[in-house]
Design a protein around this motif. Structure first.
Motif, PDB file in Angstrom:
ATOM      1  N   PRO A 146       0.762  -1.195  -0.097  1.00  0.00           N
ATOM      2  CA  PRO A 146      -0.046  -0.002  -0.101  1.00  0.00           C
ATOM      3  C   PRO A 146       0.935   1.381  -0.090  1.00  0.00           C
ATOM      4  O   PRO A 146       2.036   1.534   0.521  1.00  0.00           O
ATOM      5  CB  PRO A 146      -0.952  -0.208   1.422  1.00  0.00           C
ATOM      6  CG  PRO A 146      -0.749  -1.534   1.538  1.00  0.00           C
ATOM      7  CD  PRO A 146       0.383  -2.201   1.205  1.00  0.00           C
ATOM      8  N   TYR A 147       0.244   2.397  -0.721  1.00  0.00           N
ATOM      9  CA  TYR A 147       0.898   3.626  -0.748  1.00  0.00           C
ATOM     10  C   TYR A 147       0.177   4.619  -0.053  1.00  0.00           C
ATOM     11  O   TYR A 147      -1.132   4.349   0.193  1.00  0.00           O
ATOM     12  CB  TYR A 147       1.433   3.906  -1.992  1.00  0.00           C
ATOM     13  CG  TYR A 147       0.167   4.629  -2.796  1.00  0.00           C
ATOM     14  CD1 TYR A 147       0.002   5.994  -2.958  1.00  0.00           C
ATOM     15  CD2 TYR A 147      -0.576   3.560  -3.553  1.00  0.00           C
ATOM     16  CE1 TYR A 147      -1.262   6.410  -3.637  1.00  0.00           C
ATOM     17  CE2 TYR A 147      -1.579   4.093  -4.118  1.00  0.00           C
ATOM     18  CZ  TYR A 147      -1.949   5.613  -4.541  1.00  0.00           C
ATOM     19  OH  TYR A 147      -3.040   6.066  -4.947  1.00  0.00           O
ATOM     20  N   VAL A 148       0.398   5.768   0.235  1.00  0.00           N
ATOM     21  CA  VAL A 148       1.674   6.244   0.439  1.00  0.00           C
ATOM     22  C   VAL A 148       1.458   6.637   2.120  1.00  0.00           C
ATOM     23  O   VAL A 148       0.665   7.035   2.674  1.00  0.00           O
ATOM     24  CB  VAL A 148       1.719   7.793   0.043  1.00  0.00           C
ATOM     25  CG1 VAL A 148       0.883   8.823   0.233  1.00  0.00           C
ATOM     26  CG2 VAL A 148       3.269   8.251   0.180  1.00  0.00           C
ATOM     27  N   VAL A 149       2.272   5.590   2.941  1.00  0.00           N
ATOM     28  CA  VAL A 149       2.085   5.320   4.062  1.00  0.00           C
ATOM     29  C   VAL A 149       3.293   6.231   4.840  1.00  0.00           C
ATOM     30  O   VAL A 149       4.443   5.974   4.762  1.00  0.00           O
ATOM     31  CB  VAL A 149       2.410   4.063   4.624  1.00  0.00           C
ATOM     32  CG1 VAL A 149       2.447   3.653   6.307  1.00  0.00           C
ATOM     33  CG2 VAL A 149       1.188   3.014   4.011  1.00  0.00           C
ATOM     34  N   ALA A 154       1.377   4.637  12.605  1.00  0.00           N
ATOM     35  CA  ALA A 154       0.087   3.758  13.241  1.00  0.00           C
ATOM     36  C   ALA A 154      -0.405   3.251  11.758  1.00  0.00           C
ATOM     37  O   ALA A 154      -0.809   2.174  11.925  1.00  0.00           O
ATOM     38  CB  ALA A 154      -0.772   4.764  13.586  1.00  0.00           C
ATOM     39  N   VAL A 155      -0.216   3.869  10.596  1.00  0.00           N
ATOM     40  CA  VAL A 155      -0.786   3.306   9.554  1.00  0.00           C
ATOM     41  C   VAL A 155       0.025   2.217   8.990  1.00  0.00           C
ATOM     42  O   VAL A 155      -0.367   1.056   8.472  1.00  0.00           O
ATOM     43  CB  VAL A 155      -0.978   4.377   8.239  1.00  0.00           C
ATOM     44  CG1 VAL A 155      -1.205   3.892   6.871  1.00  0.00           C
ATOM     45  CG2 VAL A 155      -1.875   5.832   8.725  1.00  0.00           C
ATOM     46  N   ALA A 156       1.502   2.257   9.016  1.00  0.00           N
ATOM     47  CA  ALA A 156       2.554   1.315   8.861  1.00  0.00           C
ATOM     48  C   ALA A 156       2.098   0.024   9.607  1.00  0.00           C
ATOM     49  O   ALA A 156       2.215  -0.861   9.203  1.00  0.00           O
ATOM     50  CB  ALA A 156       3.911   1.724   8.890  1.00  0.00           C
ATOM     51  N   VAL A 163       5.181  -1.394   2.668  1.00  0.00           N
ATOM     52  CA  VAL A 163       4.237  -0.245   2.114  1.00  0.00           C
ATOM     53  C   VAL A 163       5.359   0.545   1.478  1.00  0.00           C
ATOM     54  O   VAL A 163       6.593   0.331   1.174  1.00  0.00           O
ATOM     55  CB  VAL A 163       4.162   0.624   3.686  1.00  0.00           C
ATOM     56  CG1 VAL A 163       3.036  -0.100   4.436  1.00  0.00           C
ATOM     57  CG2 VAL A 163       5.383   1.052   4.436  1.00  0.00           C
ATOM     58  N   ILE A 164       4.770   1.542   0.733  1.00  0.00           N
ATOM     59  CA  ILE A 164       5.638   2.306   0.151  1.00  0.00           C
ATOM     60  C   ILE A 164       5.412   3.674   0.885  1.00  0.00           C
ATOM     61  O   ILE A 164       4.091   4.085   1.041  1.00  0.00           O
ATOM     62  CB  ILE A 164       4.861   2.838  -1.400  1.00  0.00           C
ATOM     63  CG1 ILE A 164       5.061   1.460  -2.221  1.00  0.00           C
ATOM     64  CG2 ILE A 164       5.553   3.688  -2.032  1.00  0.00           C
ATOM     65  CD1 ILE A 164       4.311   1.383  -3.526  1.00  0.00           C
ATOM     66  N   ALA A 165       6.398   4.493   1.261  1.00  0.00           N
ATOM     67  CA  ALA A 165       6.443   5.695   1.826  1.00  0.00           C
ATOM     68  C   ALA A 165       7.225   6.983   1.466  1.00  0.00           C
ATOM     69  O   ALA A 165       8.218   6.591   0.421  1.00  0.00           O
ATOM     70  CB  ALA A 165       6.761   5.552   3.332  1.00  0.00           C
ATOM     71  N   ASP A 166       6.737   8.020   1.648  1.00  0.00           N
ATOM     72  CA  ASP A 166       7.779   9.215   1.342  1.00  0.00           C
ATOM     73  C   ASP A 166       8.630   9.600   2.439  1.00  0.00           C
ATOM     74  O   ASP A 166       9.535  10.249   2.439  1.00  0.00           O
ATOM     75  CB  ASP A 166       6.867  10.453   1.184  1.00  0.00           C
ATOM     76  CG  ASP A 166       6.059  10.368  -0.211  1.00  0.00           C
ATOM     77  OD1 ASP A 166       6.408   9.509  -1.172  1.00  0.00           O
ATOM     78  OD2 ASP A 166       5.129  11.182  -0.283  1.00  0.00           O
TER      79      ASP A 166
END
Length: 107
Positions: free
Chosen positions: A77-80, A84-86, A97-100
């Protein structure tokens, strides 16, 4: 040596053309909507394989992730960008996850 590379895009036609040029490239479909018949949609990539799905994190539920993993797909899933979301994505079975943000910021 670097790990395996993946190419992901919202432009799925572009990913298909990329697979036509190099069938060994691993592709991931970025999704910002829920697909009614994902199995049918993935069949349109035949004879090429889709490696992973990259839905917006707000679109995924545990049931879907389990179905996708069972079908042989990885789910990122993106953009984490929040811990808490991760953590929630990990709890419901996402492959990653895909994160910035950097991993350190997601702790």
């Amino acid at each position: 040596m670097y790990g395996a590379s993946h190419v992901s895009s919202f432009d799925h036609r572009c990913l298909y053309r990329l697979k036509q040029q190099n069938a060994t490239v691993k592709i991931g479909l970025l999704l910002n909507l829920q697909v009614v018949n994902l199995t049918g949609y993935l069949q349109m990539f035949s004879p090429f394989a889709v490696h992973s799905l990259h839905p917006h994190y707000s679109l995924v539920q545990m049931k879907e992730i389990k179905q996708w993993l069972y079908a042989g797909l990885q789910v990122y899933p993106y953009v984490v960008n929040k811990a808490a979301v991760a953590n929630r994505m990990k709890e419901i079975g996402a492959s990653g996850v895909i994160a910035d943000a950097s991993p350190r910021d997601l702790r």
